[in-house]
Design a protein around this motif. Structure first.
Motif, mmCIF file in Angstrom:
data_model
loop_
_atom_site.group_PDB
_atom_site.id
_atom_site.type_symbol
_atom_site.label_atom_id
_atom_site.label_comp_id
_atom_site.label_asym_id
_atom_site.label_seq_id
_atom_site.Cartn_x
_atom_site.Cartn_y
_atom_site.Cartn_z
ATOM 1 N N PRO A 275 40.448 16.988 60.026
ATOM 2 C CA PRO A 275 40.471 18.315 59.400
ATOM 3 C C PRO A 275 40.665 18.225 57.895
ATOM 4 O O PRO A 275 40.882 17.140 57.344
ATOM 5 N N TRP A 276 40.603 19.391 57.246
ATOM 6 C CA TRP A 276 40.849 19.458 55.803
ATOM 7 C C TRP A 276 42.256 18.983 55.492
ATOM 8 O O TRP A 276 43.130 19.007 56.346
ATOM 9 N N VAL A 280 45.507 17.997 57.779
ATOM 10 C CA VAL A 280 45.407 16.619 58.253
ATOM 11 C C VAL A 280 46.792 15.988 58.447
ATOM 12 O O VAL A 280 46.976 15.112 59.285
ATOM 13 N N TRP A 281 47.809 16.464 57.718
ATOM 14 C CA TRP A 281 49.165 15.905 57.841
ATOM 15 C C TRP A 281 49.766 16.156 59.234
ATOM 16 O O TRP A 281 50.766 15.550 59.605
ATOM 17 N N LEU A 282 49.118 17.024 60.021
ATOM 18 C CA LEU A 282 49.613 17.295 61.379
ATOM 19 C C LEU A 282 49.144 16.235 62.383
ATOM 20 O O LEU A 282 49.597 16.202 63.525
ATOM 21 N N ALA A 334 58.217 15.215 51.215
ATOM 22 C CA ALA A 334 57.871 13.785 51.231
ATOM 23 C C ALA A 334 57.346 13.388 52.611
ATOM 24 O O ALA A 334 56.369 12.630 52.721
ATOM 25 N N VAL A 335 57.979 13.920 53.688
ATOM 26 C CA VAL A 335 57.521 13.589 55.046
ATOM 27 C C VAL A 335 56.094 14.110 55.250
ATOM 28 O O VAL A 335 55.227 13.416 55.799
ATOM 29 N N ILE A 336 55.835 15.348 54.759
ATOM 30 C CA ILE A 336 54.489 15.932 54.925
ATOM 31 C C ILE A 336 53.454 15.076 54.176
ATOM 32 O O ILE A 336 52.392 14.745 54.721
ATOM 33 N N ILE A 337 53.797 14.680 52.935
ATOM 34 C CA ILE A 337 52.835 13.885 52.147
ATOM 35 C C ILE A 337 52.611 12.521 52.812
ATOM 36 O O ILE A 337 51.472 12.061 52.955
ATOM 37 N N ALA A 343 47.711 9.802 57.958
ATOM 38 C CA ALA A 343 46.598 10.387 58.716
ATOM 39 C C ALA A 343 45.257 10.033 58.073
ATOM 40 O O ALA A 343 44.288 9.707 58.759
ATOM 41 N N GLU A 344 45.207 10.080 56.729
ATOM 42 C CA GLU A 344 43.948 9.770 56.041
ATOM 43 C C GLU A 344 43.542 8.317 56.287
ATOM 44 O O GLU A 344 42.353 7.987 56.315
#
Ligand code: HEM
Length: 353
Positions: A275-276, A280-282, A334-337, A343-344
């Protein structure tokens, strides 16, 4: 007509408009800091929305929201419609710019403690605007109905099934006469704009009532500063318009170099795209907890954001007096990034049940 008589004419028109539209009412006093970049980020976001509405109306003239026609109609927009590819790409890039500016705006409000009494309700209205922005992006990414769009739709269906009765509205079975894609299109072009209109009206009304929050200093307390200051609101509006033009220029430049992508028509059941970046962080949460993670993690984040004005109620604005909230927020960010970067870097693997 000479240039002097042209200037006189435009002065006359300006005066006419000024009087008829009551424009003297918008030149009210605001503090100087209200016209600096951190305090215009909400206004910049609003300008971006105007570009999205204008380009969206054009695209809606050619888009066909039926599953059997949707992808073809986007191909037609890109290849056959007058400036269709450019308008679609400006819509695509502006959506991303607006997502960045709304997050920066929320970050500014968090850091400067501007959500504190008496502005708590406006923080909640802002959360509504954030949710509307993200649902706009999600539904928009489905509409093109290429592989990525179809996979987003499949995740939507999975999430709806997991939520049971609560998710019924998002499921394909909710309406036997209108396909889910068509209903997501309706959401994108009618329900969300309406919600945005109502929420932004409430947001602006509350900003006007409370005035912009005071400038942060070591002892600044959050109280209304409405109608005071050594600058004025018409300058704020001019700066918003200037930034709006800048967004338009940047989005147009990006569109010419990197037109909005469009994949092949989607194949149901396959999972070969990501996803975008907003979603994508999910990916790691989905890997660990499956569809439950996709629903629970955003819900948890929403709850944490809603708790902010409840947890941080001291009257002080200075970040030094509010270290714990800001450190906590930095850790979550920071966790999200980190999840996004992970994920990337991961290969795409199928995890739809
Ligand atoms: C589409 C999204 C949004 C738009 C268009 C918008 C627009 C605005 C505008 C124009 C302002 C005036 C000051 C400025 O520009 O910074 C403002 C202030 C404010 N916004 Fe938003 N906003 C949005 C989302 C949010 C979000 C996500 C939050 C927080 C959850 C939020 C909370 C607030 C608060 C508390 C204020 C008052 C700030 C102060 O007095 O310093 N807004 N917003």
């Amino acid at each position: 007509m000479t240039s002097m008589s042209q200037t006189r004419q435009s002065n006359k028109l300006g005066k006419w408009l000024y009087e008829r539209l009551g424009l003297q009412g918008i030149a009210y006093a605001v503090p100087k800091h209200a016209n600096t970049l951190p305090y215009i980020l909400g206004g910049i976001t609003f300008s971006g929305f105007i570009i999205l509405i204008a380009t969206g109306i054009y695209l809606a003239q050619f888009y066909h929201p039926h599953p059997s026609e949707a992808h073809n109609s986007v191909v037609y927009i890109v290849t056959g419609v007058f400036f269709g590819d450019l308008v679609r790409s400006v819509h695509f890039w502006t959506a991303q710019i607006v997502t960045v500016t709304v997050l920066l705006h929320m970050g500014r409000v968090l850091v400067t403690g501007s959500f504190k009494r008496p502005r708590e309700v406006n923080w909640f209205v802002g959360l509504g605007l954030l949710a509307v922005t993200l649902v706009f992006v999600f539904t928009g990414s489905v509409l093109k109905f290429d592989q990525e769009g179809l996979e987003a739709l499949q995740h939507n269906i999975e999430g709806a099934e997991f939520l049971g009765a609560l998710g019924a509205w998002f499921s394909a079975e909710f309406s036997r006469s209108v396909p889910l894609l068509t209903r997501l299109f309706n959401t994108h072009i009618t329900i969300l704009p309406l919600m945005f209109g109502l929420l932004i009206a409430a947001h602006v009304f509350l900003i006007k009532q409370h005035g912009i929050s005071p400038k942060v200093s070591s002892d600044a307390k959050t109280r209304a500063t409405s109608g005071e200051g050594d600058s004025n609101f018409s300058l704020h509006l001019r700066r918003m318009a200037g930034f709006g033009l800048l967004i338009f220029a940047v989005a147009t430049g990006l569109s010419l170099i990197f037109p909005a992508p469009l994949g092949q028509a989607g194949v149901a059941g396959a999972e070969v795209t990501k996803p975008w970046w907003m979603f994508v962080w999910l990916f790691p949460a989905e890997e660990i907890w499956g569809v439950r993670g996709l629903v629970a993690v955003p819900a948890l984040l929403g709850i944490l954001l809603a708790l902010v004005p409840i947890l941080d109620r001291s009257p002080y604005l200075s970040p030094q007096c509010r270290k714990w909230l800001l450190i906590g927020s930095a850790v979550v960010l920071a966790v999200i990034i980190a999840s996004g970067i992970y994920a990337e870097l991961q290969p795409v693997t199928g995890h739809l049940e």
